[in-house]
Design an enzyme around this catalytic site. Sequence first.
Site, short mmCIF file in Angstrom:
data_model
loop_
_atom_site.label_atom_id
_atom_site.label_comp_id
_atom_site.label_asym_id
_atom_site.label_seq_id
_atom_site.Cartn_x
_atom_site.Cartn_y
_atom_site.Cartn_z
N ARG A 15 -14.07 5.39 7.72
CA ARG A 15 -14.83 4.66 6.48
C ARG A 15 -15.65 3.68 7.05
NH1 ARG A 15 -9.12 2.60 4.11
NH2 ARG A 15 -8.67 2.67 6.22
N LYS A 75 -11.22 -1.74 8.14
CA LYS A 75 -10.03 -2.12 8.76
C LYS A 75 -10.02 -3.45 9.48
CE LYS A 75 -6.64 -0.46 8.83
NZ LYS A 75 -5.64 -0.89 7.77
N TYR A 94 -9.91 -5.79 5.22
CA TYR A 94 -8.39 -5.48 5.45
C TYR A 94 -8.04 -6.22 6.65
CZ TYR A 94 -8.57 -2.22 1.46
OH TYR A 94 -8.43 -1.83 0.35
N HIS A 96 -4.17 -7.60 6.96
CA HIS A 96 -2.62 -7.39 7.16
C HIS A 96 -2.05 -8.08 8.23
CE1 HIS A 96 -2.65 -4.08 3.87
NE2 HIS A 96 -3.91 -3.52 4.70
N GLU A 118 -6.79 -7.56 0.88
CA GLU A 118 -5.54 -7.30 0.45
C GLU A 118 -4.88 -8.46 -0.23
OE1 GLU A 118 -4.56 -8.30 4.62
OE2 GLU A 118 -6.04 -7.26 3.71
N ASP A 270 1.24 -0.80 6.99
CA ASP A 270 0.16 -1.75 7.31
C ASP A 270 0.83 -3.19 7.24
OD1 ASP A 270 -2.47 -0.47 7.78
OD2 ASP A 270 -2.20 0.11 5.87
#
Length: 365
Positions: A15, A75, A94, A96, A118, A270
């Site tokens: 991505r 990511k 993101y 996490h 997130e 995740d």
Amino acid sequence: MKIGVPKEIKIHEYRVGLVPAAVRELTAGGHQVLVQTGAGAGIDCSDEDYRNAGARIAASAEVLFNDSQMIVKVKEPQLGECARLRRDQLLFTYLHLAADRPQAEALIKSQCVAIAYETVTAADGSLPLLMPMSEVAGRMSIQVGAHYLQQGNGGRGVLLGGVPGVTPASVVVIGAGVAGTNAIEMAHGLRANVTAIDRSIRRLRELDRQFNGGVRTLFSTADTIERAVADADLVIGSVLLPGAAAPKVVTAAMIKRMRPGSVVVDIAIDQGGCFQTSRPTTHAAPTYVVDGVIHYCVTNMPGALPRTSAFALNNATLPYVKALADKGWERATADDAGLAAGLNIVHGAVVHPAVAHELGLAVAA
């Protein structure tokens, strides 16, 4: 603002933080966008596509990080990327962090401002930047489960929908949020016997109406989960606590009681995973077996479907990227409490309460 879009370097992550259409919107607004060469290859977008949208192409990650004020990724930054970040930079991606102390410590050390997709919230309390990837992961989880249930892939040799005269597979979905609901829709559409487990009676009633009683709904207790998992061919774990580690709702003892060749897919990996036997895997080596049960615990599931995922994600992130670029992070987060909820780390301090709690750190004021 100078916005940098690096090429993702996590294993089998294809991505990209901004698609050409999003770049065009930003450059039309007077911002400069720098895209690392080859960043869009995984979604079939060339450097020329980005040039035509108004971007400049950076020959390397080093050049891009050095020349950007805001980094937009998909990511979490790998440790080498964290080392490139600095105090005057904004990172939007993101993260996490609750399940990744090394990354958290590296971002703290970098002194950058890190906003996590997130934990950004909408006015209704939903998670708008998690939603599109949860939709992809939920739908993909059923495809993955069906694949590994094939005997040639180690599974029980069960067809999800069965055939006339043969019982369909039993699919259990734990957690009926966005990802879980999409998994339920896919499994039900394939004519599996589907059980949805959630701790919200209101959500269970909604599912009962949505599927006209065609999906069994159960209130979440340890006993309910234990019984349902024991009879399941495929279990989807999609339990989410925003910013916090996922609770371990399926124990190792429950896994041991499942039939050999059954499959579990942990969408919550995740955030640490919701099966006690879960551990992170990659697209290069996606599964492992515990007590005869196949575990699929890939931490970037939507990365396997990069074009669909990248465009879906950009539809959600672009308004926030524009706000951050137009106003700067301080004014943008002051104007939007939901965006402010995305702040995880600010100049070496953890500012998100759930993240700080999971990491055992004091939350900064």
